[in-house]
Design an enzyme around this catalytic site. Structure first.
Site, mmCIF file in Angstrom:
data_model
loop_
_atom_site.group_PDB
_atom_site.id
_atom_site.type_symbol
_atom_site.label_atom_id
_atom_site.label_comp_id
_atom_site.label_asym_id
_atom_site.label_seq_id
_atom_site.Cartn_x
_atom_site.Cartn_y
_atom_site.Cartn_z
ATOM 1 N N ASP A 61 37.600 33.061 27.053
ATOM 2 C CA ASP A 61 39.083 33.288 26.297
ATOM 3 C C ASP A 61 39.885 31.945 26.502
ATOM 4 O O ASP A 61 40.698 31.796 25.611
ATOM 5 C CB ASP A 61 39.615 34.576 26.852
ATOM 6 C CG ASP A 61 41.002 34.821 25.885
ATOM 7 O OD1 ASP A 61 40.705 35.095 24.618
ATOM 8 O OD2 ASP A 61 41.899 34.807 26.852
ATOM 9 N N VAL A 103 38.062 32.757 33.450
ATOM 10 C CA VAL A 103 37.423 31.967 32.328
ATOM 11 C C VAL A 103 36.933 32.690 31.190
ATOM 12 O O VAL A 103 37.221 32.425 29.957
ATOM 13 C CB VAL A 103 36.344 31.114 32.978
ATOM 14 C CG1 VAL A 103 35.766 30.122 31.832
ATOM 15 C CG2 VAL A 103 36.865 29.997 34.025
ATOM 16 N N GLU A 104 36.325 33.990 31.481
ATOM 17 C CA GLU A 104 35.730 34.518 30.505
ATOM 18 C C GLU A 104 36.803 35.331 29.831
ATOM 19 O O GLU A 104 37.257 34.799 28.706
ATOM 20 C CB GLU A 104 34.460 35.513 31.154
ATOM 21 C CG GLU A 104 33.446 34.553 31.802
ATOM 22 C CD GLU A 104 32.478 35.548 32.518
ATOM 23 O OE1 GLU A 104 31.981 36.395 31.727
ATOM 24 O OE2 GLU A 104 32.049 35.088 33.611
ATOM 25 N N HIS A 105 37.111 36.646 29.945
ATOM 26 C CA HIS A 105 37.956 37.376 29.374
ATOM 27 C C HIS A 105 39.412 37.152 29.641
ATOM 28 O O HIS A 105 40.472 37.463 28.862
ATOM 29 C CB HIS A 105 37.653 38.913 29.322
ATOM 30 C CG HIS A 105 36.600 39.291 28.257
ATOM 31 N ND1 HIS A 105 36.659 40.174 27.419
ATOM 32 C CD2 HIS A 105 35.120 38.929 28.611
ATOM 33 C CE1 HIS A 105 35.298 40.422 27.030
ATOM 34 N NE2 HIS A 105 34.487 39.645 27.700
#
Length: 292
Positions: free
Chosen positions: A99, A141-143
Site C-alpha cells: 500500500d 509496508v503491505e496493507h
C-alpha cells in the site's frame, strides 16, 4: 424325455442367473498398481479432508473482505492484490508492491491450499490462515494499517458491513472486530482447495495421469523428494534449512541474505530455516522460494 429337457432348462436358467449375478451385482474393482499403492502411503487426496461446517454467509463475507481495497490504509491493495486468485493465488513477482508503494521483504506464497499447511508464513509465525490474515493488514509496508482499531472504525463506517457482520456474528455486541475480520477471511480461504488430476489418481483412477507423469512421480519418490514434500498439501508441514548442502545465496544471487526463522527466535540453529512450500500448482506459482 420331457423330464430330461425340463432338468436341462432349469440348469441353464440357474447358470444364467449365476452369471448375471457375477457380472452386475459385484462390479469388478481394478487392482491398484504398485506405484499407486506407494503414492497412497505418502500423499493424500483432497477428498480425504474433513471440513468443519462453516456458514455460507461467513464464507461470502470473507470473500468480500478478501477482494476489498478498503482493508489497506490508502485503499490501494486488497488481499487479492498479492494472492491473485486468477493466477493461482500469487502475483508471479519476486516481491509484492504494498500500500506504501514499497516492496515486501519476502515472496508472497499462494493462498490456494494454504489452509492445509501446518503453519503459515515463511518463518512459520502464524498457526493458521485466520492468524495469517491479520499479519499483512498490520504490516507497515503491505496493507500499512496503523493498528487494529483503525480498520475496525473504517469498516464500522460502512453500512453494508454493519449489516453483514451483524448477520454473521449475531451474538456479538460489536460484530465488527479485527478478530471477526480475520476469522471471516480465513473461512473463505479454507474453501480454496480445488481438486486436481493427481487427486483423481489418488482416488483410484489410474488413467488420471499419463505415463510420463507416472515416470515423474516415480522419480520424485525414488529420489527422496517426499522427505519434505508429502501429505495432502505435498509440503507445508515443516521447517527445513535452505541451502542444506551449500550457500544458497551464491546460487540464487540473492541481494539480501534472509536468515529466516533466526530473525524471529535469535537461535543459532534456526539460521536459514524456512517453511517447506507446497508443490501444488507449483508450475504456475513462480518465482520460487522466500526470496523469489
Amino acid at each position: 424325455m420331457k423330464k430330461v429337457l425340463f432338468v436341462l432348462a432349469g440348469l441353464i436358467l440357474f447358470a444364467c442367473k449365476k452369471e448375471a449375478k457375477e457380472d452386475f451385482s459385484k462390479p469388478q474393482v481394478a487392482e491398484k498398481s504398485e506405484l499407486m499403492k506407494k503414492a497412497l502411503g505418502i500423499f493424500k487426496s483432497i477428498s480425504t479432508i474433513e471440513y468443519a461446517s462453516i456458514p455460507q454467509n461467513k464464507i461470502d463475507l470473507g470473500k468480500k473482505l478478501f477482494f476489498d481495497n478498503t482493508l489497506s490504509k490508502n485503499g490501494t491493495i486488497s488481499c487479492n492484490s498479492c494472492h491473485n486468485l486468477t493466477t493461482f493465488g500469487v502475483d508471479n513477482k519476486s516481491f509484492s508492491l504494498g500500500d506504501t508503494k514499497e516492496l515486501g521483504g519476502r515472496n508472497s506464497p499462494s493462498v490456494i491450499y494454504a489452509s492445509l499447511h501446518a503453519l503459515q508464513f515463511w518463518d512459520g509465525r502464524a498457526k493458521d490462515v485466520e492468524e495469517q490474515a491479520g499479519g499483512p493488514l498490520l504490516n507497515p509496508v503491505e496493507h500499512s494499517l496503523p493498528n487494529k482499531e483503525f480498520l475496525e472504525q473504517k469498516l464500522r463506517a460502512i453500512t453494508e458491513y454493519q449489516t453483514l457482520f451483524k448477520t454473521v456474528y449475531p451474538n456479538d455486541k460489536e460484530p465488527i472486530t479485527f478478530a471477526n475480520i480475520t476469522n471471516a477471511i480465513g473461512a473463505f480461504e479454507r474453501q480454496l482447495n480445488p481438486t486436481s488430476k493427481f487427486d483423481d489418481y489418488l482416488d483410484g483412477n489410474e488413467n488420471a495421469i499419463n505415463e510420463n507423469e507416472k515416470k515423474g512421480l516415480t522419480a520424485f519418490v525414488d529420489n527422496g523428494c517426499t522427505t519434505c514434500h508429502s501429505g495432502v498439501a505435498i509440503g507445508g508441514q515443516l521447517m527445513q534449512k535452505f541451502g542444506l548442502y551449500g550457500d544458497y545465496a551464491k546460487l540464487t544471487n540473492s541481494k539480501k541474505i534472509d536468515k529466516g526463522l533466526f530473525d524471529r527466535t535469535k537461535k543459532e540453529g534456526d539460521q536459514f530455516m524456512f517453511k517447506v512450500p507446497s508443490l501444488r500448482n507449483v508450475e504456475k506459482t513462480y518465482p520460487y522460494f522466500h526470496d523469489g
